[in-house]
Design a protein around this motif. Structure first.
Motif, PDB file in Angstrom:
ATOM      1  N   GLY A  95      -1.354   1.625  -4.512  1.00  0.00           N
ATOM      2  CA  GLY A  95      -0.432   0.566  -4.120  1.00  0.00           C
ATOM      3  C   GLY A  95      -0.026  -0.270  -5.313  1.00  0.00           C
ATOM      4  N   TRP A  96       0.818  -1.253  -5.054  1.00  0.00           N
ATOM      5  CA  TRP A  96       1.324  -2.101  -6.141  1.00  0.00           C
ATOM      6  C   TRP A  96       1.586  -3.517  -5.651  1.00  0.00           C
TER       7      TRP A  96
ATOM      8  N   PRO B  62       0.839  -1.194   0.000  1.00  0.00           N
ATOM      9  CA  PRO B  62       0.000   0.000   0.000  1.00  0.00           C
ATOM     10  C   PRO B  62       0.874   1.242   0.000  1.00  0.00           C
ATOM     11  N   LEU B  63       0.385   2.297  -0.605  1.00  0.00           N
ATOM     12  CA  LEU B  63       1.099   3.566  -0.658  1.00  0.00           C
ATOM     13  C   LEU B  63       0.177   4.675  -0.169  1.00  0.00           C
ATOM     14  N   THR B  64       0.758   5.761   0.265  1.00  0.00           N
ATOM     15  CA  THR B  64      -0.039   6.940   0.527  1.00  0.00           C
ATOM     16  C   THR B  64      -0.619   7.365  -0.810  1.00  0.00           C
ATOM     17  N   PRO B  65      -1.941   7.492  -0.932  1.00  0.00           N
ATOM     18  CA  PRO B  65      -2.518   7.839  -2.234  1.00  0.00           C
ATOM     19  C   PRO B  65      -1.846   9.070  -2.833  1.00  0.00           C
ATOM     20  N   GLU B  66      -1.529   8.947  -4.125  1.00  0.00           N
ATOM     21  CA  GLU B  66      -0.875  10.038  -4.838  1.00  0.00           C
ATOM     22  C   GLU B  66      -1.450  10.151  -6.240  1.00  0.00           C
ATOM     23  N   ARG B  67      -1.784  11.346  -6.637  1.00  0.00           N
ATOM     24  CA  ARG B  67      -2.283  11.598  -7.985  1.00  0.00           C
ATOM     25  C   ARG B  67      -1.110  11.455  -8.946  1.00  0.00           C
ATOM     26  N   ILE B  68      -1.231  10.505  -9.888  1.00  0.00           N
ATOM     27  CA  ILE B  68      -0.145  10.311 -10.853  1.00  0.00           C
ATOM     28  C   ILE B  68      -0.558  10.685 -12.272  1.00  0.00           C
TER      29      ILE B  68
ATOM     30  N   THR C  81       5.917   2.859 -13.204  1.00  0.00           N
ATOM     31  CA  THR C  81       7.132   2.553 -12.460  1.00  0.00           C
ATOM     32  C   THR C  81       7.929   3.828 -12.223  1.00  0.00           C
ATOM     33  N   GLY C  82       8.487   3.924 -11.035  1.00  0.00           N
ATOM     34  CA  GLY C  82       9.241   5.110 -10.657  1.00  0.00           C
ATOM     35  C   GLY C  82       8.371   6.240 -10.137  1.00  0.00           C
ATOM     36  N   GLU C  83       7.055   6.036 -10.076  1.00  0.00           N
ATOM     37  CA  GLU C  83       6.119   7.065  -9.617  1.00  0.00           C
ATOM     38  C   GLU C  83       5.562   6.709  -8.245  1.00  0.00           C
ATOM     39  N   GLY C  84       5.465   7.673  -7.352  1.00  0.00           N
ATOM     40  CA  GLY C  84       4.738   7.548  -6.094  1.00  0.00           C
ATOM     41  C   GLY C  84       5.110   6.396  -5.192  1.00  0.00           C
ATOM     42  N   GLY C  85       6.318   5.884  -5.277  1.00  0.00           N
ATOM     43  CA  GLY C  85       6.733   4.775  -4.425  1.00  0.00           C
ATOM     44  C   GLY C  85       6.752   3.426  -5.116  1.00  0.00           C
ATOM     45  N   VAL C  86       6.402   3.374  -6.395  1.00  0.00           N
ATOM     46  CA  VAL C  86       6.486   2.129  -7.175  1.00  0.00           C
ATOM     47  C   VAL C  86       7.929   2.004  -7.666  1.00  0.00           C
TER      48      VAL C  86
ATOM     49  N   LEU D 102       4.230  -6.179 -10.938  1.00  0.00           N
ATOM     50  CA  LEU D 102       3.219  -6.946 -11.664  1.00  0.00           C
ATOM     51  C   LEU D 102       1.998  -6.083 -11.981  1.00  0.00           C
ATOM     52  N   ALA D 103       1.456  -5.425 -10.961  1.00  0.00           N
ATOM     53  CA  ALA D 103       0.197  -4.684 -11.122  1.00  0.00           C
ATOM     54  C   ALA D 103       0.140  -3.540 -10.122  1.00  0.00           C
ATOM     55  N   VAL D 104      -0.748  -2.593 -10.411  1.00  0.00           N
ATOM     56  CA  VAL D 104      -0.975  -1.466  -9.504  1.00  0.00           C
ATOM     57  C   VAL D 104      -2.462  -1.365  -9.183  1.00  0.00           C
ATOM     58  N   VAL D 105      -2.738  -0.755  -8.033  1.00  0.00           N
ATOM     59  CA  VAL D 105      -4.110  -0.469  -7.625  1.00  0.00           C
ATOM     60  C   VAL D 105      -4.282   1.040  -7.768  1.00  0.00           C
ATOM     61  N   LEU D 106      -5.292   1.429  -8.537  1.00  0.00           N
ATOM     62  CA  LEU D 106      -5.543   2.834  -8.838  1.00  0.00           C
ATOM     63  C   LEU D 106      -6.996   3.177  -8.543  1.00  0.00           C
ATOM     64  N   ASN D 107      -7.231   4.413  -8.226  1.00  0.00           N
ATOM     65  CA  ASN D 107      -8.580   4.944  -8.260  1.00  0.00           C
ATOM     66  C   ASN D 107      -8.628   5.800  -9.518  1.00  0.00           C
ATOM     67  N   VAL D 108      -9.391   5.369 -10.514  1.00  0.00           N
ATOM     68  CA  VAL D 108      -9.505   6.092 -11.782  1.00  0.00           C
ATOM     69  C   VAL D 108     -10.832   6.838 -11.767  1.00  0.00           C
ATOM     70  N   THR D 109     -10.773   8.128 -12.091  1.00  0.00           N
ATOM     71  CA  THR D 109     -11.969   8.972 -12.064  1.00  0.00           C
ATOM     72  C   THR D 109     -12.152   9.667 -13.397  1.00  0.00           C
ATOM     73  N   SER D 110     -13.389   9.675 -13.888  1.00  0.00           N
ATOM     74  CA  SER D 110     -13.771  10.471 -15.045  1.00  0.00           C
ATOM     75  C   SER D 110     -14.531  11.680 -14.523  1.00  0.00           C
ATOM     76  N   THR D 111     -14.203  12.869 -15.038  1.00  0.00           N
ATOM     77  CA  THR D 111     -14.901  14.078 -14.642  1.00  0.00           C
ATOM     78  C   THR D 111     -15.127  14.966 -15.862  1.00  0.00           C
ATOM     79  N   GLU D 112     -16.166  15.764 -15.816  1.00  0.00           N
ATOM     80  CA  GLU D 112     -16.495  16.703 -16.883  1.00  0.00           C
ATOM     81  C   GLU D 112     -16.758  16.003 -18.222  1.00  0.00           C
ATOM     82  N   SER D 113     -17.259  14.781 -18.173  1.00  0.00           N
ATOM     83  CA  SER D 113     -17.596  14.038 -19.385  1.00  0.00           C
ATOM     84  C   SER D 113     -18.812  14.680 -20.056  1.00  0.00           C
ATOM     85  N   ASP D 114     -18.795  14.735 -21.389  1.00  0.00           N
ATOM     86  CA  ASP D 114     -19.917  15.364 -22.094  1.00  0.00           C
ATOM     87  C   ASP D 114     -20.891  14.359 -22.708  1.00  0.00           C
TER      88      ASP D 114
END
Length: 173
Positions: A144-145, A24-30, A60-65, A73-85
């Motif tokens: 996290g990763w 786990p990592l401290t959440p970071e906007r990448i 890789t190389g971002e936010g503690g990865v 192998l893999a990462v855990v992300l929160n992916v958000t869509s905003t301002e979609s038309d």
């Protein structure tokens, strides 16, 4: 949420084996198209994600990865869509592999739509994002990763059920 961590360093939890554990990592906007953050195709430029657009995000190389793609192998992300038309979907997958047909996130106009995504990382240390229709912004927060050698087995997303086409069930509402 990602799997729970073991109670102690020597304990193991479901899905986390001796080969490696979830980190786990401290959440970071990448990635954030509103700010031009980590957009490899348009570095430093604010740009909407447009219809049919795929682009890569360095993991890789971002936010503690770790920097070496062979270690991740893999990462855990929160992916958000905003301002979609327009209604659309977003797919996340390892860069360098064919885009799967399944979506990770379905979007609606005027809605901020987040979803937790576990994505394999491409051999180049990147993931790809695809917006199917319309314009909007995509944000990815790294949570996290998983290292190579973990018991986690990521699969290419496959649609198992779709009532529109009769996949896995009879067609119909």
């Amino acid at each position: 949420l990602p799997p729970a961590l073991p109670a102690s360093p020597s304990a193991s939890a479901e899905g986390m084996g001796a080969g490696g554990e979830f980190h786990p990592l401290t959440p970071e906007r990448i990635h954030d198209t509103r700010k031009g953050l980590n957009d490899l195709e348009r570095p430093g430029k604010k740009a909407t994600s447009t219809s049919g657009t795929s682009y890569s995000v360095q993991i890789t190389g971002e936010g503690g990865v770790p920097e070496n793609p062979a270690d991740v192998l893999a990462v855990v992300l929160n992916v958000t869509s905003t301002e979609s038309d327009t209604p659309s979907f977003v797919t996340v997958w390892p860069t360098g592999t064919p885009r799967p047909t399944a979506s990770n996130l379905n979007t609606d106009p005027g809605q901020d739509t987040p979803n937790l995504v576990i994505a394999r990382v491409g051999t180049n240390g990147r993931i790809s994002l695809y917006n199917n229709a319309g314009t909007g912004h995509l944000i990815a927060d790294l949570l996290g990763w998983y290292p190579q050698g973990t018991d986690f087995t990521g699969l290419t997303p496959v649609r198992l059920l779709d009532t529109r086409t009769g996949t896995g069930t009879p067609a119909g509402p």
